[in-house]
Design an enzyme around this catalytic site. Structure first.
Site, mmCIF file in Angstrom:
data_model
loop_
_atom_site.group_PDB
_atom_site.id
_atom_site.type_symbol
_atom_site.label_atom_id
_atom_site.label_comp_id
_atom_site.label_asym_id
_atom_site.label_seq_id
_atom_site.Cartn_x
_atom_site.Cartn_y
_atom_site.Cartn_z
ATOM 1 N N ASP A 30 47.675 35.521 6.610
ATOM 2 C CA ASP A 30 48.614 36.057 5.614
ATOM 3 C C ASP A 30 49.907 35.250 5.653
ATOM 4 O OD1 ASP A 30 49.713 37.921 3.735
ATOM 5 O OD2 ASP A 30 50.836 38.808 5.398
ATOM 6 N N ASP B 134 51.309 32.015 2.864
ATOM 7 C CA ASP B 134 52.563 32.067 2.086
ATOM 8 C C ASP B 134 53.373 30.802 2.356
ATOM 9 O OD1 ASP B 134 52.132 34.586 0.929
ATOM 10 O OD2 ASP B 134 54.232 35.174 1.234
ATOM 11 N N ASP C 20 51.827 29.135 16.261
ATOM 12 C CA ASP C 20 53.222 28.680 16.131
ATOM 13 C C ASP C 20 53.258 27.176 15.850
ATOM 14 O OD1 ASP C 20 52.178 28.423 18.698
ATOM 15 O OD2 ASP C 20 54.042 28.929 19.733
ATOM 16 N N LYS D 196 46.137 32.323 18.883
ATOM 17 C CA LYS D 196 47.219 32.415 19.866
ATOM 18 C C LYS D 196 46.543 32.716 21.206
ATOM 19 C CE LYS D 196 51.652 32.554 20.969
ATOM 20 N NZ LYS D 196 52.556 31.397 20.877
ATOM 21 N N TYR E 227 45.430 44.491 10.722
ATOM 22 C CA TYR E 227 45.490 45.201 9.442
ATOM 23 C C TYR E 227 44.656 46.481 9.469
ATOM 24 C CZ TYR E 227 47.859 41.776 6.456
ATOM 25 O OH TYR E 227 48.785 40.962 5.855
HETATM 26 C C1 IPM Z 1 48.113 39.198 0.462
HETATM 27 C C2 IPM Z 1 49.131 40.315 0.421
HETATM 28 C C3 IPM Z 1 48.529 41.562 1.036
HETATM 29 C C4 IPM Z 1 48.168 41.240 2.476
HETATM 30 C C5 IPM Z 1 49.426 42.816 0.965
HETATM 31 C C6 IPM Z 1 49.843 43.119 -0.461
HETATM 32 C C7 IPM Z 1 48.764 44.003 1.592
HETATM 33 O O1 IPM Z 1 50.304 39.936 1.054
HETATM 34 O O2 IPM Z 1 47.057 39.346 -0.176
HETATM 35 O O3 IPM Z 1 48.362 38.195 1.121
HETATM 36 O O4 IPM Z 1 49.031 41.308 3.353
HETATM 37 O O5 IPM Z 1 47.013 40.917 2.727
HETATM 38 MN MN MN Z 2 50.296 37.899 1.813
#
Ligand code: IPM
Ligand code: MN
Length: 352
Positions: free
Chosen positions: A245, A249, A221, A189, A142
């Site tokens: 990240d 999700d 993975d 990884k 990032y």
């Molecule tokens: C999160 C979001 C952010 C990230 C984006 C909006 C930059 O997806 O907080 O997980 O990737 O960190």
């Molecule tokens: Mn995110």
């Protein structure tokens, strides 16, 4: 006690869900005799529109001076669909994390009993899921060097970590594990990436100081697969920025809805609290988005300020709403009434 809270609604549904969290905080203040003073500041596309900058200096100052920061969401399709855009809302969030030194993002994934049947996983797989993902937040790909070749036909993003960066986040995860079920999974990884080998080497040296914690190492993975086959085995998971990240999700939907997961971003000083979901632009202004992740983020925020019974009161009120079926459309059972964003907020306030 009196506290100053920086409130950053951001984009899309941000203002609505943060509005409900503020309502809930006001109920907490009234019931427990505290004072929350809110200072509003702009971030993301909203800040670009107002000032040209997704993280204005004024916002940075307000965040630094506050006891805690409550944040909504960032992102706007106007920018997503324009790969050439030089200024992007997301840059605001990344600069904020970096400027405030928020190197750790704690994302608890806990299945609410009344949502078991909302999970895309089978009941017997998902039952008992209760873990925290500790995501490194200010390093890795990032924040590494990136660019294009002169002809524009090749591009690169680099992933860099220092031992110090790895040590501080792994230590935080170990400390957290000590307060929980004493199990830590380090996700990397290391079979491919040099940064992952540094993570593993650094973690191995550090875990020696925590003999009570059972530590295992897992390739990312494999971790992605284990999350949907045996999510209940995890207690604390620590990983680098990009893996965290993606995995969070994935983890969030296990609990029934992306609209349920709160998070805390912490460092050595300031701390910021936000739902893990995005700005959901399709729902903006419609009063339909689920405010619970933001309300639970507010609970994490006041617990961080030492107000544990106050946080527990918010959590109990959210549980009650779930049990009573006072939920937005993302969580509603077929053919049952759904409630609006503001009705959920008001119901939770009434329970506090
Ligand atoms: C999160 C979001 C952010 C990230 C984006 C909006 C930059 O997806 O907080 O997980 O990737 O960190
Ligand atoms: Mn995110």
């Amino acid at each position: 006690m009196n506290y100053t809270i920086a409130v950053l609604p951001g984009d899309g549904i941000g203002p609505e869900i943060v509005g409900e969290a503020v309502k809930v905080l006001d109920s907490v203040a009234a019931r427990f005799g505290h004072g929350f003073e809110y200072t509003y500041a702009a971030v993301g596309a909203a800040a670009i529109d107002a000032t040209g900058d997704p993280y204005p200096a004024e916002t940075d100052k307000i965040c630094r001076e506050a006891d805690a920061i409550l944040f909504g969401a960032i992102g706007d399709p106007r920018f997503d669909n324009d790969p050439a855009a030089k200024v992007r809302p997301e840059q605001g969030l990344l600069r904020m994390r970096q400027s405030l030194g928020l190197f750790a993002n704690l994302r608890p994934v806990k299945l609410h009993a009344s949502l078991v049947d909302r999970s895309p996983l089978k009941r017997e797989v998902v039952e008992g899921t209760d873990f925290v993902c500790v995501r490194e937040l200010t390093g890795g790909i990032y924040f590494g060097e990136r660019g294009r070749s002169a002809d524009g036909d090749s591009a690169f993003d680099t992933c860099t970590y220092t031992r110090v960066e790895v040590e501080r986040i792994v230590r935080m995860a170990l400390e957290l594990a000590m307060k929980r079920r004493r199990k830590l999974t380090v996700v990397d990884k290391a079979n491919v990436l040099e940064t992952s080998r540094l993570w593993r080497e650094t973690a191995k040296a550090l875990v020696a100081e925590y003999p009570e914690v059972e530590v295992d190492y897992m390739f990312v993975d494999n971790a992605a697969m284990q999350l949907v086959t045996r999510p209940s085995v995890f207690d604390v998971v620590v990983t680098e920025n990009m893996f965290g990240d993606i995995l969070t999700d994935e983890a969030s939907v296990i609990s029934g809805s992306l609209g349920m997961l709160p998070s805390a971003s912490v460092g050595s000083g300031n701390a910021l609290f936000e739902p893990i979901h995005g700005s959901y632009p399709q729902a903006a202004g419609k009063n339909i988005a689920n405010p619970m992740a933001t309300i639970l983020s507010a609970a994490m925020m006041i617990e961080h300020l030492g107000l544990d019974s106050e946080g527990a009161a918010i959590r109990a009120a959210v549980e009650k709403a779930l049990e009573e079926g006072i939920v937005t459309e993302d969580l509603a059972k077929k053919d049952t009434k759904t409630y609006s964003t503001s009705e959920i907020g008001s119901y939770i306030c009434s329970q506090i």
